[in-house]
Design a protein around this motif. Structure first.
Motif, PDB file in Angstrom:
ATOM      1  N   ALA A  51      46.919  40.872  27.315  1.00 39.14           N
ATOM      2  CA  ALA A  51      47.378  41.798  26.338  1.00 39.14           C
ATOM      3  C   ALA A  51      48.962  41.561  26.197  1.00 39.14           C
ATOM      4  CB  ALA A  51      47.138  43.157  26.765  1.00 39.14           C
ATOM      5  N   SER A  52      49.619  42.342  25.559  1.00 39.57           N
ATOM      6  CA  SER A  52      51.135  42.191  25.432  1.00 39.57           C
ATOM      7  C   SER A  52      51.815  42.422  26.786  1.00 39.57           C
ATOM      8  CB  SER A  52      51.664  42.824  24.278  1.00 39.57           C
ATOM      9  OG  SER A  52      51.462  44.138  24.578  1.00 39.57           O
ATOM     10  N   THR A  53      50.938  43.106  27.712  1.00 41.57           N
ATOM     11  CA  THR A  53      51.523  43.515  29.040  1.00 41.57           C
ATOM     12  C   THR A  53      50.471  43.463  30.139  1.00 41.57           C
ATOM     13  OG1 THR A  53      53.171  45.136  30.427  1.00 41.57           O
ATOM     14  CG2 THR A  53      51.310  45.992  28.514  1.00 41.57           C
ATOM     15  N   ALA A  54      51.007  43.475  31.306  1.00 41.33           N
ATOM     16  CA  ALA A  54      49.986  43.552  32.248  1.00 41.33           C
ATOM     17  C   ALA A  54      49.153  44.880  32.155  1.00 41.33           C
ATOM     18  CB  ALA A  54      50.437  43.348  33.842  1.00 41.33           C
ATOM     19  N   LEU A  55      47.880  44.980  32.449  1.00 39.26           N
ATOM     20  CA  LEU A  55      47.117  46.090  31.988  1.00 39.26           C
ATOM     21  C   LEU A  55      46.333  46.555  33.410  1.00 39.26           C
ATOM     22  CD1 LEU A  55      44.793  44.609  29.140  1.00 39.26           C
ATOM     23  CD2 LEU A  55      46.825  46.452  28.808  1.00 39.26           C
ATOM     24  N   ARG A  56      46.508  48.064  33.371  1.00 35.70           N
ATOM     25  CA  ARG A  56      45.337  48.419  34.660  1.00 35.70           C
ATOM     26  C   ARG A  56      44.060  48.918  34.053  1.00 35.70           C
ATOM     27  NH1 ARG A  56      46.880  53.797  38.142  1.00 35.70           N
ATOM     28  NH2 ARG A  56      44.618  54.115  38.992  1.00 35.70           N
ATOM     29  N   ALA A  57      43.111  48.555  34.687  1.00 34.74           N
ATOM     30  CA  ALA A  57      41.822  48.838  34.010  1.00 34.74           C
ATOM     31  C   ALA A  57      41.435  50.117  34.468  1.00 34.74           C
ATOM     32  CB  ALA A  57      40.792  47.758  34.145  1.00 34.74           C
ATOM     33  N   VAL A  90      30.153  53.666  49.608  1.00 36.19           N
ATOM     34  CA  VAL A  90      30.493  53.939  47.885  1.00 36.19           C
ATOM     35  C   VAL A  90      32.059  53.578  48.042  1.00 36.19           C
ATOM     36  CG1 VAL A  90      28.695  55.209  47.835  1.00 36.19           C
ATOM     37  CG2 VAL A  90      30.951  56.209  48.410  1.00 36.19           C
ATOM     38  N   VAL A  91      32.385  53.484  46.775  1.00 37.29           N
ATOM     39  CA  VAL A  91      33.945  52.884  46.490  1.00 37.29           C
ATOM     40  C   VAL A  91      34.594  54.345  46.650  1.00 37.29           C
ATOM     41  CG1 VAL A  91      35.437  51.955  44.904  1.00 37.29           C
ATOM     42  CG2 VAL A  91      33.101  51.202  45.046  1.00 37.29           C
ATOM     43  N   SER A  92      35.785  54.189  47.462  1.00 36.83           N
ATOM     44  CA  SER A  92      36.647  55.283  47.719  1.00 36.83           C
ATOM     45  C   SER A  92      37.980  54.954  47.096  1.00 36.83           C
ATOM     46  CB  SER A  92      36.670  55.628  49.090  1.00 36.83           C
ATOM     47  OG  SER A  92      37.403  54.649  49.948  1.00 36.83           O
ATOM     48  N   HIS A  93      38.376  53.983  46.858  1.00 37.71           N
ATOM     49  CA  HIS A  93      39.577  53.489  46.159  1.00 37.71           C
ATOM     50  C   HIS A  93      39.564  52.220  45.370  1.00 37.71           C
ATOM     51  CE1 HIS A  93      44.148  52.912  45.751  1.00 37.71           C
ATOM     52  NE2 HIS A  93      43.749  51.532  46.067  1.00 37.71           N
ATOM     53  N   ALA A  94      39.863  51.915  44.199  1.00 40.07           N
ATOM     54  CA  ALA A  94      39.744  51.071  43.261  1.00 40.07           C
ATOM     55  C   ALA A  94      41.122  50.812  42.473  1.00 40.07           C
ATOM     56  CB  ALA A  94      38.614  50.942  42.417  1.00 40.07           C
ATOM     57  N   ARG A  95      41.569  49.678  42.555  1.00 38.29           N
ATOM     58  CA  ARG A  95      42.428  49.394  41.614  1.00 38.29           C
ATOM     59  C   ARG A  95      42.169  47.980  40.974  1.00 38.29           C
ATOM     60  NH1 ARG A  95      43.806  53.604  42.110  1.00 38.29           N
ATOM     61  NH2 ARG A  95      45.631  54.708  42.708  1.00 38.29           N
ATOM     62  N   ILE A  96      42.537  47.811  39.612  1.00 43.39           N
ATOM     63  CA  ILE A  96      41.884  46.679  38.796  1.00 43.39           C
ATOM     64  C   ILE A  96      43.142  46.380  37.843  1.00 43.39           C
ATOM     65  CG2 ILE A  96      40.342  45.123  37.479  1.00 43.39           C
ATOM     66  CD1 ILE A  96      38.220  47.447  38.815  1.00 43.39           C
ATOM     67  N   ALA A  97      43.743  45.210  38.017  1.00 44.18           N
ATOM     68  CA  ALA A  97      44.876  44.960  36.861  1.00 44.18           C
ATOM     69  C   ALA A  97      44.548  43.715  36.510  1.00 44.18           C
ATOM     70  CB  ALA A  97      46.085  45.319  37.695  1.00 44.18           C
ATOM     71  N   LEU A  98      45.097  43.499  35.209  1.00 42.79           N
ATOM     72  CA  LEU A  98      44.660  42.188  34.430  1.00 42.79           C
ATOM     73  C   LEU A  98      46.199  41.527  34.072  1.00 42.79           C
ATOM     74  CD1 LEU A  98      42.217  43.742  32.140  1.00 42.79           C
ATOM     75  CD2 LEU A  98      41.596  42.617  34.313  1.00 42.79           C
ATOM     76  N   THR A  99      46.085  40.082  34.055  1.00 41.20           N
ATOM     77  CA  THR A  99      47.215  39.414  33.909  1.00 41.20           C
ATOM     78  C   THR A  99      46.791  38.663  32.603  1.00 41.20           C
ATOM     79  OG1 THR A  99      48.112  39.116  36.083  1.00 41.20           O
ATOM     80  CG2 THR A  99      48.860  37.420  34.599  1.00 41.20           C
TER      81      THR A  99
END
Ligand SMILES: Cc1cc2nc3c(=O)[nH]c(=O)nc-3n(C[C@H](O)[C@H](O)[C@H](O)COP(=O)(O)OP(=O)(O)OC[C@H]3O[C@@H](n4cnc5c(N)ncnc54)[C@H](O)[C@@H]3O)c2cc1C
Length: 287
Positions: free
Chosen positions: A220-226, A208-217
């Motif tokens: 939006a008007s700035t980079a996003l962390r989901a 199972v997932v124990s660590h997740a980072r998702i960020a988008l380029t």
């Protein structure tokens, strides 16, 4: 096109650069690779009367290791990220993603620090830094401070950095064993900024997932962390259903500007696709 007239300064130390920034005030701009600043000057979007060139400050360039942290000087160019054996071993997401930035000419001059300091939502390093839990070291007249990448980017061309501060270093935690990672970037052609891109860093524990980072380029008007997408994955196995749920949650925070790369619906849909692809590719590396 020719930029407006400016005076040129070439300090040899960070202390001298900070002194100059203080003396010259808001009419001065720092010059790194020049691949964002000079086009803006030529278009008259920026008209600094002084340029403070950071290229002769050798202490600002290079990649080293301090314990479990990889330290990247702000003036390190993209091509040095790509060829760094240290990064390839400890934070392979960065060299892999740097290969997708612009073209070789730009990568030979453009710096990681300039890419971050510029605050352009189309730039790739903001989302990468967020996904990597990077910390930025800044120095100004009152000394040094460290800030998390998550929260640093405040809007288009707006960051948490003051006008009299310099970005010195990007500090990135080395990946733990079996960390999965991926940067999926949709672009119209080689050398283009992202139509939509997703950076993922992932760890699984007992399936199972124990660590997740998702960020988008560029969504939006700035980079996003989901953040909601990350939370939706924690404690769950990565299946088609959980991946689709995370992608839907990432799409829900997108607020892209319509431009020649596509309209809002298309870009948002592509964000979902990039998240799905990045999660699937990262998952394969966790095992
Ligand atoms: C054709 C083309 C395609 C591109 N495609 C991409 C792409 O796909 N992805 C991407 O991420 N980027 C892309 N870029 C942008 C490129 O990566 C730039 O190099 C980068 O945005 C800025 O880095 P620089 O070193 O050139 O900074 P500069 O242009 O010199 O500076 C940019 C800004 O940051 C400030 N600054 C620079 N260094 C510091 C510092 N250490 N501390 C504080 N402030 C600082 C400057 O004052 C200026 O305001 C592209 C550029 C071109 C020309």
């Amino acid at each position: 096109m020719i930029p407006p007239v400016f005076d040129y300064h070439s300090p040899r130390s960070v202390a001298d650069a900070i002194k100059l920034l203080g003396q010259l005030g808001p009419d001065a701009k720092l010059l790194a690779g020049g691949h964002s600043l000079l086009p803006m000057m030529k278009l008259r979007f920026a008209q600094p009367t002084h340029l403070i060139d950071l290229n002769r400050i050798t202490e600002l360039r290079g990649i080293s290791e301090e314990g479990n942290t990889v330290c990247i000087g702000a003036m390190t160019v993209e091509s040095d990220l790509i060829t760094s054996k240290l990064l390839q071993a400890k934070v392979p997401l960065l060299p892999e993603a740097a290969k997708m930035i612009a073209d070789p000419q730009v990568r030979n001059r453009g710096t990681i620090g300039g890419d971050i300091a510029h605050g352009d939502p189309g730039n790739d390093h903001p989302a990468l830094s967020i996904a990597l839990d990077a910390v930025f070291v800044l120095e100004g007249p009152n000394g040094k401070r460290q800030v998390q990448a998550d929260g640093f980017f405040q809007g288009t061309y707006m960051t948490d950095m003051a006008e009299d501060e310099i970005l010195l270093q990007i500090r990135v935690p080395a990946f733990a064993p079996k960390t999965g990672w991926a940067y999926e970037k949709l672009k119209r052609k080689t050398g283009d900024w992202a139509t939509a891109a997703a950076a993922v860093v992932l760890r699984l524990d007992g399936g199972v997932v124990s660590h997740a980072r998702i960020a988008l380029t560029n969504l939006a008007s700035t980079a996003l962390r989901a953040v909601d997408a990350e939370a939706a994955l924690l404690g769950k196995p990565l299946t088609d259903a959980t991946i689709a749920d995370a992608a839907a949650k990432a799409m829900a925070i997108c607020d892209p500007a319509e431009d020649l790369r596509g309209d809002r619906d298309y870009k948002t849909a592509m964000a979902g696709q990039m998240v799905k692809r990045a999660l699937s590719r990262a998952a394969a590396l966790c095992r």
